[in-house]
Design a protein around this motif. Structure first.
Motif, mmCIF file in Angstrom:
data_model
loop_
_atom_site.group_PDB
_atom_site.id
_atom_site.type_symbol
_atom_site.label_atom_id
_atom_site.label_comp_id
_atom_site.label_asym_id
_atom_site.label_seq_id
_atom_site.Cartn_x
_atom_site.Cartn_y
_atom_site.Cartn_z
ATOM 1 N N LYS A 137 0.839 -1.202 0.000
ATOM 2 C CA LYS A 137 0.000 0.000 0.000
ATOM 3 C C LYS A 137 0.877 1.256 0.000
ATOM 4 O O LYS A 137 0.629 2.211 -0.741
ATOM 5 C CB LYS A 137 -0.911 -0.033 1.241
ATOM 6 C CG LYS A 137 -1.925 1.102 1.294
ATOM 7 C CD LYS A 137 -1.473 2.194 2.248
ATOM 8 C CE LYS A 137 -2.485 3.329 2.330
ATOM 9 N NZ LYS A 137 -1.938 4.504 3.047
ATOM 10 N N PHE A 148 2.759 1.342 -3.643
ATOM 11 C CA PHE A 148 1.901 1.576 -4.805
ATOM 12 C C PHE A 148 1.024 2.818 -4.671
ATOM 13 O O PHE A 148 0.907 3.610 -5.600
ATOM 14 C CB PHE A 148 1.008 0.357 -5.058
ATOM 15 C CG PHE A 148 1.749 -0.878 -5.497
ATOM 16 C CD1 PHE A 148 2.968 -0.792 -6.153
ATOM 17 C CD2 PHE A 148 1.216 -2.142 -5.261
ATOM 18 C CE1 PHE A 148 3.636 -1.929 -6.571
ATOM 19 C CE2 PHE A 148 1.879 -3.283 -5.672
ATOM 20 C CZ PHE A 148 3.102 -3.184 -6.324
ATOM 21 N N ASN A 149 0.401 2.990 -3.527
ATOM 22 C CA ASN A 149 -0.578 4.071 -3.371
ATOM 23 C C ASN A 149 0.030 5.371 -2.847
ATOM 24 O O ASN A 149 -0.401 6.455 -3.225
ATOM 25 C CB ASN A 149 -1.705 3.647 -2.441
ATOM 26 C CG ASN A 149 -2.591 2.565 -3.060
ATOM 27 O OD1 ASN A 149 -2.365 2.137 -4.186
ATOM 28 N ND2 ASN A 149 -3.585 2.121 -2.313
ATOM 29 N N ASP A 150 1.033 5.235 -1.968
ATOM 30 C CA ASP A 150 1.605 6.430 -1.343
ATOM 31 C C ASP A 150 2.878 6.901 -2.037
ATOM 32 O O ASP A 150 3.433 7.942 -1.667
ATOM 33 C CB ASP A 150 1.887 6.173 0.145
ATOM 34 C CG ASP A 150 0.635 5.751 0.911
ATOM 35 O OD1 ASP A 150 -0.478 6.040 0.408
ATOM 36 O OD2 ASP A 150 0.766 5.135 1.982
ATOM 37 N N GLU A 203 -5.321 0.720 -9.916
ATOM 38 C CA GLU A 203 -4.819 1.720 -8.964
ATOM 39 C C GLU A 203 -5.774 2.908 -8.856
ATOM 40 O O GLU A 203 -6.428 3.240 -9.846
ATOM 41 C CB GLU A 203 -3.436 2.209 -9.411
ATOM 42 C CG GLU A 203 -2.372 1.113 -9.373
ATOM 43 C CD GLU A 203 -0.995 1.635 -9.759
ATOM 44 O OE1 GLU A 203 -0.326 2.218 -8.883
ATOM 45 O OE2 GLU A 203 -0.610 1.454 -10.925
ATOM 46 N N PRO A 204 -5.832 3.551 -7.693
ATOM 47 C CA PRO A 204 -5.155 3.171 -6.451
ATOM 48 C C PRO A 204 -5.769 1.900 -5.869
ATOM 49 O O PRO A 204 -6.999 1.765 -5.828
ATOM 50 C CB PRO A 204 -5.375 4.377 -5.530
ATOM 51 C CG PRO A 204 -6.631 5.021 -6.054
ATOM 52 C CD PRO A 204 -6.643 4.778 -7.529
ATOM 53 N N PHE A 205 -4.911 0.981 -5.457
ATOM 54 C CA PHE A 205 -5.380 -0.328 -5.000
ATOM 55 C C PHE A 205 -6.070 -0.233 -3.641
ATOM 56 O O PHE A 205 -5.513 0.323 -2.692
ATOM 57 C CB PHE A 205 -4.205 -1.302 -4.893
ATOM 58 C CG PHE A 205 -3.532 -1.591 -6.203
ATOM 59 C CD1 PHE A 205 -4.216 -2.216 -7.235
ATOM 60 C CD2 PHE A 205 -2.198 -1.254 -6.403
ATOM 61 C CE1 PHE A 205 -3.595 -2.498 -8.446
ATOM 62 C CE2 PHE A 205 -1.561 -1.531 -7.607
ATOM 63 C CZ PHE A 205 -2.262 -2.146 -8.634
ATOM 64 N N THR A 206 -7.261 -0.787 -3.558
ATOM 65 C CA THR A 206 -7.912 -0.942 -2.249
ATOM 66 C C THR A 206 -7.242 -2.105 -1.533
ATOM 67 O O THR A 206 -6.506 -2.889 -2.138
ATOM 68 C CB THR A 206 -9.407 -1.250 -2.417
ATOM 69 O OG1 THR A 206 -9.524 -2.511 -3.117
ATOM 70 C CG2 THR A 206 -10.121 -0.155 -3.197
ATOM 71 N N ARG A 207 -7.526 -2.247 -0.250
ATOM 72 C CA ARG A 207 -6.924 -3.366 0.495
ATOM 73 C C ARG A 207 -7.373 -4.717 -0.079
ATOM 74 O O ARG A 207 -6.544 -5.619 -0.250
ATOM 75 C CB ARG A 207 -7.273 -3.243 1.982
ATOM 76 C CG ARG A 207 -6.314 -4.026 2.892
ATOM 77 C CD ARG A 207 -6.418 -3.558 4.329
ATOM 78 N NE ARG A 207 -5.536 -4.326 5.193
ATOM 79 C CZ ARG A 207 -4.245 -4.084 5.354
ATOM 80 N NH1 ARG A 207 -3.668 -3.098 4.695
ATOM 81 N NH2 ARG A 207 -3.503 -4.826 6.159
ATOM 82 N N HIS A 259 -8.029 -5.351 -3.141
ATOM 83 C CA HIS A 259 -7.264 -5.498 -4.380
ATOM 84 C C HIS A 259 -5.844 -5.960 -4.097
ATOM 85 O O HIS A 259 -5.282 -6.792 -4.824
ATOM 86 C CB HIS A 259 -7.234 -4.188 -5.154
ATOM 87 C CG HIS A 259 -8.461 -3.956 -5.972
ATOM 88 N ND1 HIS A 259 -8.669 -2.804 -6.702
ATOM 89 C CD2 HIS A 259 -9.568 -4.723 -6.174
ATOM 90 C CE1 HIS A 259 -9.832 -2.880 -7.325
ATOM 91 N NE2 HIS A 259 -10.400 -4.030 -7.003
#
Length: 404
Positions: free
Chosen positions: A16, A19-21, A69-73, A75
């Motif tokens: 997380k 990829f997301n931050d 993206e953005p990937f949820t948990r 995902h």
């Protein structure tokens, strides 16, 4: 392999952040591994290696998992489930992994593996760039090689110890190594282990440095007693190798735009027993001008796309943008044009990058040689190292001499 919930959750947390931050994978791993001091070496290795593996194959896994993206948990757990299935690991009976479609995952993998950009898990633009620069055959071989996990290579600090003695000391600490033909100071670990906790590392007997990177300092042919400038030193891996090549004699000036990197170099130099290095932050053009026509040897380990080191930095595939490649090429030529003025007549200079793109390498050198500032220089030799042929990082080195 039996999966442990707390370790898997740590991997999901790490993914997380990466990829997301937009955080860097190596920093994230360091952060996550501090969460639980009870984790042993195997636990820590699972978290680090699994995270890096999923980062490396992000596009392929996301395509298979139909995650965006953005990937949820949920995902991120689907990406993890794909990793498990493709490695033959039994899916545990957890609610986060319920209903994993194992047959469909394998079918999609077989289907997508026929398409290079999915098989090698790279962005469309990078696939096009690589093919245009290297040709389809070489690019296909090279990107496949760059997707393999990097081996752990050590460089013997010959200021303090001989390679055979270091090998014996490491064996006493439970770390088995082999030599590599053609790399005089290198030792390769037979099995991945944390070498930074060894007494040999604390005593400054070695540094971790890829085999290809270990070729750069010798390429410069620095001699004891010379004034040598490492103008893009960073944290100093090649600076320390140059110090060993110089037998700790002469003057070695390590320069960088970032004072923080030079501070790390000072710490490493003390551990290595290196005392002929002085650091200078490039905070203005005056720093360069003061050294005009003074260096007998000059290393320009230029900033680059980093496409040769995807083995150890797989997350850079997702951070790199085409505009950056164009921008960094302008920086490289600027460094060649201005930093080369530090070399005195009769001296030698190495221009190096950890890239496999000719436009960052041979073509940059040619542009420099054809420019007004480059007319006094001649190309002595150059070498392009590909991961697909060496097994190590992709690198480029060009040795130039300033004529009398």
């Amino acid at each position: 392999m039996r999966l442990h919930r707390n370790l898997v959750f740590a991997v999901i947390d790490a993914l997380k952040m990466i990829f997301n931050d937009g955080e860097y994978a190596d920093k994230v791993i360091e952060k996550v591994l501090r969460h639980d001091k009870r984790w042993g070496a195997r636990d820590r290795a699972f978290i680090a290696e699994t995270t890096y593996d999923i980062v490396r194959w992000k596009r392929l896994y996301a395509e298979i998992a139909e995650a965006h993206e953005p990937f949820t948990r949920p995902h991120l757990f689907r990406l993890f489930a794909v990793w498990c299935v493709l490695r033959g690991i039994r899916i545990p009976d957890w609610k986060q992994l319920e209903g994993t479609p194992e047959r469909r995952i394998k079918g999609r993998f077989d289907e997508l593996s026929k398409i290079r950009k999915f098989r090698e898990s790279i962005p469309d633009w990078l696939d096009k760039l690589g093919e245009k620069a290297l040709g389809s055959k070489l690019w296909t071989e090279e990107i496949a090689a760059l997707n393999k996990q990097a081996e752990v290579i050590l460089r013997t600090n010959t200021i303090k110890i001989q390679k055979t003695k270091l090998q014996a000391l490491l064996a006493d600490e439970g770390i088995e190594t082999t030599t590599i033909q053609g790399y005089p100071d290198a030792l390769k670990l037979k099995e991945r282990k944390n070498v930074f906790t060894t007494q040999a590392f604390k005593d400054g007997l070695f540094e971790v440095q890829d085999a290809s990177s270990q070729l750069v300092a010798p390429f410069l042919e620095a001699k004891p007693g010379q004034r040598v400038v490492d103008a893009c030193a960073g944290a100093g891996g090649k600076t320390l190798h140059l110090a060993a090549q110089m037998e700790n004699k002469g003057q070695l000036i390590a320069m960088d735009l970032y004072e923080s990197k030079l501070k790390k170099l000072k710490i490493r130099a003390r551990r290595n027993g290196v005392h002929n290095v002085e650091t200078r932050a490039i905070d203005s053009t005056k720093v360069i001008k003061k050294l005009h026509n003074s260096a007998g040897r000059l290393l320009l380990d230029a900033p680059c796309s980093g496409l040769g080191v995807l083995k150890r930095n797989p997350d850079s595939k997702w951070k790199l943008e085409p505009e950056f490649v164009d921008r960094i090429m302008r920086v490289q030529q600027d460094i060649l044009q201005n930093y080369s003025k530090m070399l005195k007549t009769g001296g030698q200079m190495v221009y190096a990058t950890c890239s496999i793109l000719p436009q960052e390498n041979k073509e940059q050198v040619q542009r420099f040689l054809e420019s007004e500032n480059g007319h006094k220089f001649e190309l002595v030799k150059d070498q392009q190292i590909y991961a697909s042929t060496s097994g190590f990082d992709g690198f480029y080195m060009a040795l130039l001499a300033k004529s009398k």
